[in-house]
Design an enzyme around this catalytic site. Structure first.
Site, PDB file in Angstrom:
ATOM      1  N   ASP A  38     -45.622  12.741  29.609  1.00 44.41           N
ATOM      2  CA  ASP A  38     -45.226  13.594  28.494  1.00 44.41           C
ATOM      3  C   ASP A  38     -45.971  13.227  27.212  1.00 44.41           C
ATOM      4  O   ASP A  38     -46.252  12.055  26.952  1.00 44.41           O
ATOM      5  CB  ASP A  38     -43.714  13.437  28.269  1.00 44.41           C
ATOM      6  N   GLU A  54     -49.653  15.939  30.100  1.00 48.04           N
ATOM      7  CA  GLU A  54     -49.381  17.016  29.153  1.00 48.04           C
ATOM      8  C   GLU A  54     -50.152  16.669  27.880  1.00 48.04           C
ATOM      9  O   GLU A  54     -49.694  15.886  27.057  1.00 48.04           O
ATOM     10  CB  GLU A  54     -47.881  17.127  28.856  1.00 48.04           C
TER      11      GLU A  54
END
Length: 725
Positions: free
Chosen positions: A404, A457
């Site tokens: 993330d 990401e």
């Protein structure tokens, strides 16, 4: 034998011994063996050896007893008070558990399997069954483990410090699976910190309680050997990868049981069966490592080594992974090494100092999320994170990690104004330490665990995210294509009458489509915080909204890159996602929504079956434009190719509500082309306008192709053709 020094007795009773093992337990004293014990509830104390009870005398402070025993041999303590008695093993008669190699590797920051050394482990040690506790707190003056086994009394089990590594440990006999515990830490100034959960704890209490829980995570019987042997091929760049992203807390809930979410064991049946039926290849879970606040969706974790107890204990999470593998589904976890919350029981100022985080808020505090940033340059912290990545892959057979907020890790000035960040050693904005940690993490997990994948990401143009480390890249297997997502959704949001002026938003992604190994993500982030649902983003009335969405999904599945949809998007949920409620399963039963759901299932089936649609997802030889410039009609057409013996696929998209009944399309081969998918089919909610299942291509070349055909392209639709010969 002289009595115990009263000053020591008072320090024992106050819990201020810096080296408790030097005083408590058995010690040679003038040719005899003295046992010193502390039990604040005892009025009298005995050391029991070989069935004989040897009285320990009160030592001048409440609960402190000391006296001789015949030999340095195992003994039990027997306390008495008010007519009661109790017997237990003395934690201070046991030697250390950690070896010199553990100490060395922890100190060096190279302990690959840190969870084997730290945390709470149920073990047999020196003839007794109990729990071994170990925690890293190098600047602490004292550390004690407290729990329901010692009345949460920080004086009862002060720990042993292991040299210069900063690790503290103790074996507590009699403590087993299910015991609740935390660490009481005195900082370098002696100030007692808030009780801390175990950074390497394997299980936690249910929120809002937050103690760690002793969990024996050994001994699980896996049944996924067939999957594990074959999974390298399932995660490869040449494989079909279609990911169903799930927030387990809101995928489905039990309304008749207080609106609770599914357990891991229930999801192992219901979610796994559904994802398999829908043709997805992988499940991706929003973070499942323990987190205190439901509204963070798991992106502010406190217990990186603990599967959240919201859905069950650790072995039951294994049940979910095992079931997914037996059903032919991979499991990807969202992993959050970018920041952590400042909850008092968490990692913040863990030993009274900025230990896991930077001390300077310009480096150690995330302004956007009010969280703390790991100090990636500290070797023990980097080791903690890298070992955690390996932990999920090894202990839980997880097939991949999606990391993330990588951009927030790569840049020191991320979301900061001038003067609010600290440059790197060369005066630049790149975070060299975070880059090195990510490279080392990818090198380690790919090297230690065959067949896994990692995905970033990452929302910037940082070079080489999915390139090998030895070529200067970050070493990820895949990168989320955030630019493609933003551009194409912006285009789809426009009224079709204006799309001609923004035609390049749908083509620009092909300029850089093969610079990384891309996943095309329509994730949870696109359906929260006022962004609406996927259906809600589409313009027009009801028919136009559904037709636009169907055409877009056809475009996405025909486009190079692996696929990802967030739950609810597969049946065109109308409302925005709400983490406090299940997705709108009622909508999935209505005709138009059911049509989108069937389309996604058929797109997944086609994508998996046709090598031309997946083998070269990440390679330029698999893509060729037929016509990228028909802005006036908002038409797009291209060719997808697999291996030399695989039939090519042609994709044609019409993003206007105007029927194109006689569209001339250049084709790479003459002969018969089968219409293998048409998003305007009645079974999907369309009007059944199409090509009667096939077209015939003549030898008249157009658009740079050697053949051509006239094709009916329905309004707001995608048509997919396969060469039949």
């Amino acid at each position: 034998m002289p009595p115990l020094d009263p000053a020591l007795a008072h320090r024992i009773a106050q819990g201020t011994l810096d080296d408790p093992f030097a005083v408590l337990g058995p010690h040679d004293d003038g040719g005899a063996v003295r046992v010193t014990a502390f039990d604040p509830g005892a009025e009298a104390m005995f050391a029991v050896q070989d069935g004989l009870a040897h009285p320990l005398a009160p030592a001048g402070a409440p609960g402190v007893f000391s006296g001789p025993v015949p030999a340095r041999a195992p003994y039990e303590l027997r306390g008495t008070a008010a007519g009661r008695q109790w017997v237990y093993d003395d934690a201070y008669r046991f030697g250390p558990v950690l070896g010199e190699m553990d100490e060395y590797l922890i100190g060096e920051g190279t302990h690959e399997r840190l969870w084997h050394a730290l945390g709470a482990h149920v073990i047999d040690h020196e003839g007794a069954r109990g729990a071994h506790f170990a925690v890293w707190a190098p600047n602490a003056l004292r550390v004690a483990v407290v729990g329901d086994f010692n009345a949460w009394d920080g004086r009862r089990h002060l720990m042993r410090k292991r040299g210069a590594t900063g690790v503290w440990e103790i074996f507590v006999p009699g403590v087993t699976d299910g015991a609740h515990y935390k660490y009481q830490i005195a900082g370098p100034d002696g100030a007692i910190q808030p009780l801390k959960a175990d950074p390497v704890g394997f299980r936690s209490e249910h929120a809002p309680s937050n103690a760690s829980v002793v969990a024996d995570i050994t001994g699980y019987g896996w049944h996924d050997g067939k999957w594990m042997t074959a999974r390298a091929g399932r995660n490869a760049r040449t494989a079909p990868i279609s990911i169903y992203e799930v927030h387990l807390g809101s995928w489905r809930r039990r309304a008749d049981e207080g609106n609770r979410p599914l357990s891991y064991k229930e999801a192992a049946v219901e979610l796994v069966d559904y994802a398999r039926d829908m043709g997805f290849t992988h499940l991706e879970f929003l973070p499942l490592s323990e987190y205190p606040f439901d509204g963070s969706w798991g992106y502010q974790p406190v217990g990186l080594y603990a599967p959240t107890i919201r859905h069950g204990p650790p072995h039951e999470f294994r049940d979910l992974v095992d079931a997914a593998h037996q059903a032919g589904l991979g499991v990807i976890l969202d992993w959050v090494p970018g920041h952590f919350p400042a909850d008092p029981h968490g990692l913040g100022r863990f030993d009274g100092t900025a230990l896991y985080e930077h001390a300077d808020p310009k480096e150690g505090f995330h302004q956007d999320w009010n969280t703390l940033i790991y100090n990636y340059g500290r070797r023990e912290v980097a080791n903690y994170l890298i070992s955690n990545a390996l932990y999920w892959l090894e202990e839980y057979h997880v097939d991949g990690l999606r990391v993330d907020a990588v951009a927030s890790m790569l840049y020191r000035d991320y979301s900061r104004r001038e003067g609010e960040w600290v440059p790197n050693v060369h005066g630049g904005r790149e975070n060299y330490e975070a880059i090195a940690m990510l490279q080392r993490m990818n090198t380690q997990v790919y090297g230690k665990v065959p067949g896994i994948l990692t995905a970033a990401e990452e929302s910037t143009s940082f070079p080489g995210v999915s390139q090998p480390v030895d070529a200067g890249g970050l070493g990820f297997g895949y990168k989320w294509n955030m630019g493609w997502m933003n551009d194409t959704l912006a285009y789809m949001h426009r009224d079709p009458v204006y799309r001609r002026f923004h035609h390049q938003q749908m083509t620009f992604g092909l300029v850089y489509a093969f610079s990384e190994n891309f996943i095309l993500p329509i994730s949870h982030d696109e359906v929260v915080h006022g962004k609406g649902s996927m259906l809600g983003k589409m313009p027009g009335g009801e028919w136009e909204k559904f037709a636009n969405l169907r055409a877009y999904y056809g475009f996405m599945w025909g486009h190079p890159g692996k696929k990802l949809l967030f739950m609810g998007q597969e049946f065109a949920q109308g409302p925005e996602w709400n983490h406090n409620a299940q997705i709108d399963w009622d909508a999935a039963g209505r005709e138009m929504h059911r049509g989108v759901q069937r389309l996604v299932r058929d797109l997944n089936t086609l994508y998996r079956a046709e090598p031309a649609l997946h083998v070269n997802d990440c390679a330029p030889e698999g893509f060729q434009w037929i016509d990228a410039n028909d802005a006036d009609r908002s038409l797009y057409s291209w060719i997808r190719r697999g291996g030399p013996d695989d039939p090519p696929i042609v994709v044609i998209c019409n993003f206007t509500p105007v029927e194109r009944p006689d569209t001339v399309i250049g084709l790479p081969l003459g002969g018969t082309w089968e219409e293998v998918l048409n998003t305007d089919a009645a079974i999907y909610g369309g009007a059944n306008r199409g090509n009667m299942g096939r077209i015939e291509a003549s030898g008249d070349g157009v658009m740079g192709q050697p053949a051509s055909a006239r094709v009916m392209v329905p309004p707001l639709a995608t048509v997919i053709l396969k060469y039949k010969g």
